[in-house]
Enzyme design. Structure first.
Site, PDB file in Angstrom:
ATOM      1  N   GLY A  34       0.837  -1.208   0.000  1.00  0.00           N
ATOM      2  CA  GLY A  34       0.000   0.000   0.000  1.00  0.00           C
ATOM      3  C   GLY A  34       0.865   1.249   0.000  1.00  0.00           C
ATOM      4  O   GLY A  34       1.934   1.259   0.611  1.00  0.00           O
ATOM      5  N   LYS A 102      -0.418  -6.900  -5.077  1.00  0.00           N
ATOM      6  CA  LYS A 102      -0.801  -8.169  -5.696  1.00  0.00           C
ATOM      7  C   LYS A 102       0.386  -8.830  -6.381  1.00  0.00           C
ATOM      8  O   LYS A 102       0.220  -9.842  -7.055  1.00  0.00           O
ATOM      9  CB  LYS A 102      -1.867  -7.914  -6.762  1.00  0.00           C
ATOM     10  CG  LYS A 102      -3.246  -7.677  -6.238  1.00  0.00           C
ATOM     11  CD  LYS A 102      -4.186  -7.525  -7.408  1.00  0.00           C
ATOM     12  CE  LYS A 102      -5.616  -7.377  -6.946  1.00  0.00           C
ATOM     13  NZ  LYS A 102      -6.512  -7.164  -8.068  1.00  0.00           N
ATOM     14  N   ARG A 107       5.199 -15.227  -3.939  1.00  0.00           N
ATOM     15  CA  ARG A 107       3.893 -15.908  -3.967  1.00  0.00           C
ATOM     16  C   ARG A 107       3.035 -15.291  -5.057  1.00  0.00           C
ATOM     17  O   ARG A 107       1.987 -14.723  -4.806  1.00  0.00           O
ATOM     18  CB  ARG A 107       3.201 -15.754  -2.594  1.00  0.00           C
ATOM     19  CG  ARG A 107       3.851 -16.572  -1.492  1.00  0.00           C
ATOM     20  CD  ARG A 107       3.086 -16.480  -0.191  1.00  0.00           C
ATOM     21  NE  ARG A 107       3.348 -15.242   0.502  1.00  0.00           N
ATOM     22  CZ  ARG A 107       4.411 -15.030   1.258  1.00  0.00           C
ATOM     23  NH1 ARG A 107       5.312 -15.979   1.420  1.00  0.00           N
ATOM     24  NH2 ARG A 107       4.593 -13.871   1.858  1.00  0.00           N
ATOM     25  N   GLY A 143       6.465  -2.413   3.202  1.00  0.00           N
ATOM     26  CA  GLY A 143       6.080  -2.927   4.513  1.00  0.00           C
ATOM     27  C   GLY A 143       6.599  -4.338   4.719  1.00  0.00           C
ATOM     28  O   GLY A 143       7.545  -4.769   4.050  1.00  0.00           O
ATOM     29  N   ASP A 144       5.952  -5.081   5.617  1.00  0.00           N
ATOM     30  CA  ASP A 144       6.467  -6.411   5.976  1.00  0.00           C
ATOM     31  C   ASP A 144       6.614  -7.334   4.762  1.00  0.00           C
ATOM     32  O   ASP A 144       7.650  -7.989   4.592  1.00  0.00           O
ATOM     33  CB  ASP A 144       5.591  -7.060   7.057  1.00  0.00           C
ATOM     34  CG  ASP A 144       4.104  -7.064   6.699  1.00  0.00           C
ATOM     35  OD1 ASP A 144       3.729  -6.387   5.712  1.00  0.00           O
ATOM     36  OD2 ASP A 144       3.331  -7.743   7.381  1.00  0.00           O
ATOM     37  N   GLY A 145       5.602  -7.335   3.880  1.00  0.00           N
ATOM     38  CA  GLY A 145       5.661  -8.206   2.705  1.00  0.00           C
ATOM     39  C   GLY A 145       6.824  -7.828   1.798  1.00  0.00           C
ATOM     40  O   GLY A 145       7.624  -8.683   1.378  1.00  0.00           O
ATOM     41  N   ILE A 167       1.702   3.068   6.881  1.00  0.00           N
ATOM     42  CA  ILE A 167       0.944   3.963   7.766  1.00  0.00           C
ATOM     43  C   ILE A 167       0.592   3.226   9.054  1.00  0.00           C
ATOM     44  O   ILE A 167       0.301   3.835  10.058  1.00  0.00           O
ATOM     45  CB  ILE A 167      -0.340   4.504   7.092  1.00  0.00           C
ATOM     46  CG1 ILE A 167      -1.334   3.375   6.786  1.00  0.00           C
ATOM     47  CG2 ILE A 167      -0.027   5.313   5.849  1.00  0.00           C
ATOM     48  CD1 ILE A 167      -2.755   3.874   6.533  1.00  0.00           C
ATOM     49  N   ASP A 170       3.466  -0.963  12.018  1.00  0.00           N
ATOM     50  CA  ASP A 170       3.550  -2.292  12.641  1.00  0.00           C
ATOM     51  C   ASP A 170       4.855  -3.023  12.318  1.00  0.00           C
ATOM     52  O   ASP A 170       4.952  -4.231  12.500  1.00  0.00           O
ATOM     53  CB  ASP A 170       2.345  -3.152  12.210  1.00  0.00           C
ATOM     54  CG  ASP A 170       2.260  -3.340  10.707  1.00  0.00           C
ATOM     55  OD1 ASP A 170       3.054  -2.729   9.979  1.00  0.00           O
ATOM     56  OD2 ASP A 170       1.386  -4.099  10.250  1.00  0.00           O
ATOM     57  N   ARG A 212      -4.474  -2.471  10.026  1.00  0.00           N
ATOM     58  CA  ARG A 212      -4.379  -3.930   9.916  1.00  0.00           C
ATOM     59  C   ARG A 212      -4.465  -4.597  11.283  1.00  0.00           C
ATOM     60  O   ARG A 212      -5.411  -4.330  11.998  1.00  0.00           O
ATOM     61  CB  ARG A 212      -3.111  -4.334   9.164  1.00  0.00           C
ATOM     62  CG  ARG A 212      -3.387  -5.494   8.206  1.00  0.00           C
ATOM     63  CD  ARG A 212      -2.136  -5.910   7.500  1.00  0.00           C
ATOM     64  NE  ARG A 212      -1.881  -5.162   6.304  1.00  0.00           N
ATOM     65  CZ  ARG A 212      -2.493  -5.388   5.141  1.00  0.00           C
ATOM     66  NH1 ARG A 212      -3.389  -6.310   5.035  1.00  0.00           N
ATOM     67  NH2 ARG A 212      -2.200  -4.661   4.083  1.00  0.00           N
ATOM     68  N   HIS A 311      -8.932   4.728   3.046  1.00  0.00           N
ATOM     69  CA  HIS A 311      -7.778   5.133   2.238  1.00  0.00           C
ATOM     70  C   HIS A 311      -7.471   6.623   2.320  1.00  0.00           C
ATOM     71  O   HIS A 311      -6.405   7.046   1.875  1.00  0.00           O
ATOM     72  CB  HIS A 311      -7.992   4.703   0.786  1.00  0.00           C
ATOM     73  CG  HIS A 311      -8.026   3.212   0.632  1.00  0.00           C
ATOM     74  ND1 HIS A 311      -9.157   2.485   0.907  1.00  0.00           N
ATOM     75  CD2 HIS A 311      -7.056   2.325   0.290  1.00  0.00           C
ATOM     76  CE1 HIS A 311      -8.898   1.202   0.725  1.00  0.00           C
ATOM     77  NE2 HIS A 311      -7.633   1.068   0.355  1.00  0.00           N
ATOM     78  N   ARG A 314      -4.210   7.309   3.749  1.00  0.00           N
ATOM     79  CA  ARG A 314      -2.983   7.048   2.972  1.00  0.00           C
ATOM     80  C   ARG A 314      -2.654   8.180   2.015  1.00  0.00           C
ATOM     81  O   ARG A 314      -1.591   8.186   1.404  1.00  0.00           O
ATOM     82  CB  ARG A 314      -3.147   5.746   2.170  1.00  0.00           C
ATOM     83  CG  ARG A 314      -3.292   4.526   3.024  1.00  0.00           C
ATOM     84  CD  ARG A 314      -2.600   3.323   2.466  1.00  0.00           C
ATOM     85  NE  ARG A 314      -2.909   3.017   1.109  1.00  0.00           N
ATOM     86  CZ  ARG A 314      -3.356   1.818   0.680  1.00  0.00           C
ATOM     87  NH1 ARG A 314      -3.593   0.863   1.574  1.00  0.00           N
ATOM     88  NH2 ARG A 314      -3.561   1.590  -0.573  1.00  0.00           N
TER      89      ARG A 314
HETATM   90  O1  F6P Z   1      -0.995  -1.665   5.246  1.00  0.00           O
HETATM   91  C1  F6P Z   1      -1.556  -0.469   4.881  1.00  0.00           C
HETATM   92  C2  F6P Z   1      -3.034  -0.596   4.692  1.00  0.00           C
HETATM   93  O2  F6P Z   1      -3.514   0.690   4.392  1.00  0.00           O
HETATM   94  C3  F6P Z   1      -3.792  -1.223   5.878  1.00  0.00           C
HETATM   95  O3  F6P Z   1      -3.965  -0.311   6.921  1.00  0.00           O
HETATM   96  C4  F6P Z   1      -5.042  -1.694   5.212  1.00  0.00           C
HETATM   97  O4  F6P Z   1      -5.606  -2.796   5.885  1.00  0.00           O
HETATM   98  C5  F6P Z   1      -4.575  -2.113   3.860  1.00  0.00           C
HETATM   99  O5  F6P Z   1      -3.363  -1.443   3.609  1.00  0.00           O
HETATM  100  C6  F6P Z   1      -5.557  -1.809   2.769  1.00  0.00           C
HETATM  101  O6  F6P Z   1      -5.047  -2.258   1.572  1.00  0.00           O
HETATM  102  P1  F6P Z   1      -5.729  -2.067   0.150  1.00  0.00           P
HETATM  103  O7  F6P Z   1      -4.944  -0.992  -0.526  1.00  0.00           O
HETATM  104  O8  F6P Z   1      -5.565  -3.381  -0.505  1.00  0.00           O
HETATM  105  O9  F6P Z   1      -7.153  -1.671   0.341  1.00  0.00           O
END
Ligand code: F6P
Length: 387
Positions: A34, A102, A107, A143-145, A167, A170, A212, A311, A314
């Site tokens: 994200g 994605k 994976r 992020g973590d991924g 954001i 974590d 999250r 969103h 973000r």
């Molecule tokens: O990890 C950042 C985040 O904004 C989370 O807070 C939220 O659960 C997720 O991404 C939403 O992702 P998407 O962009 O797939 O809706």
């Protein structure tokens, strides 16, 4: 005896090149997962720091898709990053490289002949593409991924530096990630705005925020924005307790309330609200705000509304804190490469930025410790956690 005079040697003036300049000619930058306010500032700092060392820079479009799906990018999956391309972007939200949650090469969602979707490890392909494009090192912002992917590339011999972004805040081993301060500031502003309408209508306003599986955004904005109840994933809630807190306020003459709910919050003995799960991506959370609002209306009889900030948290301009942190992280990532480091993540350890092994940074999620002073402060202020 004649004295032998050796010829005066003129000192050779060496160009001010960095130690690893001989090896690094070109670096790539990728933004994954994200988006978060501050990504463009990291890119600008990394690009300028690299160009100033004589290294060329390219950006990979949409995580690693620019390398894995070149056919989808007629103009090229790699964007040359020059002084011109990073001019005036420090304050802009989003990412000029594009991003995706994605496209995890470890994976990767792949369709089988029978039409079903499965996950496939395509990381060797990406490493091959790096070699093909003569990319000597990678700065992976995510992020973590994304940092798990970066770590896998490092183990396969690529020179990689990770930059922590989310954001949600974590990520372990860094005190804070960029994007978090902007998200909390905006959520706090929203809570300020909701106070007046809640008070005018004597309503309960339930505000769902992202984060999250961690409650950092809910906790920090809730305390700063004077919420009456804050529900976070770390403290499973009993809705009756929240109802009691609202009714106690009414008895004190405060006939409106603000409840902040983290998207990952869950009732005691219940489950998280999941919108959808999909192969190759993290589960999508959402809907808990609406549920809490309905339950509170039923319990208290008070008119209740819910708002999902989603969103919006973000987007927008990064705060000065996030801009500076992003610029510091971007420059520090290039310094790390220059020092010959790899497989590490830049991390804020005030007052400095240090480097921690990616292995350690991705080992566990940083959730809110129940004994942290922000929780204690909230409890001292009388804020209800539903426990
Ligand atoms: O990890 C950042 C985040 O904004 C989370 O807070 C939220 O659960 C997720 O991404 C939403 O992702 P998407 O962009 O797939 O809706």
């Amino acid at each position: 005896m004649p004295v032998k005079v050796s010829p005066v040697r003129k000192p050779v003036k060496k160009p001010p090149v960095s130690r690893s300049d001989a090896r690094i000619k070109q670096i790539a930058i990728s933004t994954g997962g994200g988006d978060a306010p501050g990504l463009n500032a990291v890119i600008r700092a990394a690009v300028l720091s690299a160009l100033n060392r004589g290294w060329a820079c390219v950006g990979i479009r949409d995580g690693y898709n620019g390398l894995m799906l070149p056919e989808q990018y007629p103009a090229g999956g790699l964007i040359p990053l020059t002084r011109e391309s990073v001019r005036g972007i420090t304050h802009l939200g989003g990412t000029l490289l594009g991003t995706t949650n994605k496209g995890n090469p470890l994976r990767y969602p792949t369709q089988l002949k029978d039409g079903t979707l499965t996950e496939r490890d395509r990381s060797d392909e990406v490493v091959g593409a790096f070699r093909k494009h003569k990319i000597d090192a990678l700065i992976a912002i995510g992020g973590d991924g994304s940092l798990e992917i970066a770590n896998a590339f490092a183990r396969k011999g690529l020179r990689v530096i990770g930059v922590p972004k989310t954001i949600d805040n974590d990520l372990d081993k860094t005190v804070i990630t960029f994007g978090f301060d902007t998200a909390v500031s905006f959520a706090t502003e929203c809570l300020d705005r909701l106070h007046s309408t809640a008070q005018a209508h004597r309503r309960v306003m339930v505000v769902e925020v992202m984060g999250r599986y961690a409650g950092w955004i809910a906790l920090n904005s809730g305390v700063s924005g004077s919420a009456d109840a804050i529900l976070i994933p770390e403290i499973p809630y009993d809705i009756e307790r929240v109802g009691e807190a609202i009714e106690a306020r009414v008895r004190r003459g405060r006939d409106f309330s603000i409840v902040v709910v983290a998207e990952g919050a869950q009732p005691k003995g219940g489950t998280r609200s999941v919108v959808e799960t999909e192969i190759g991506r993290a589960e999508r959370l959402g809907g808990i705000g609406e549920k809490v609002a309905k339950d509170l209306q039923a319990i208290t009889g008070k008119d209740t509304r819910h708002v999902v900030l989603g969103h919006l948290l973000r987007g927008g301009t990064p705060t000065s804190f996030d801009r500076l942190l992003s610029l510091r992280f971007g420059a520090a990532a290039v310094r790390a490469l220059d020092e010959g480091q790899s497989g590490v993540m830049v991390a804020l350890d005030p007052p400095t930025v240090r480097y921690v092994p990616l292995e350690q940074a991705t080992r566990r999620m940083k959730i809110v410790p129940l004994d942290c002073d922000t929780i204690l402060t909230a409890r001292d202020l009388g804020i209800c956690f539903g426990d």
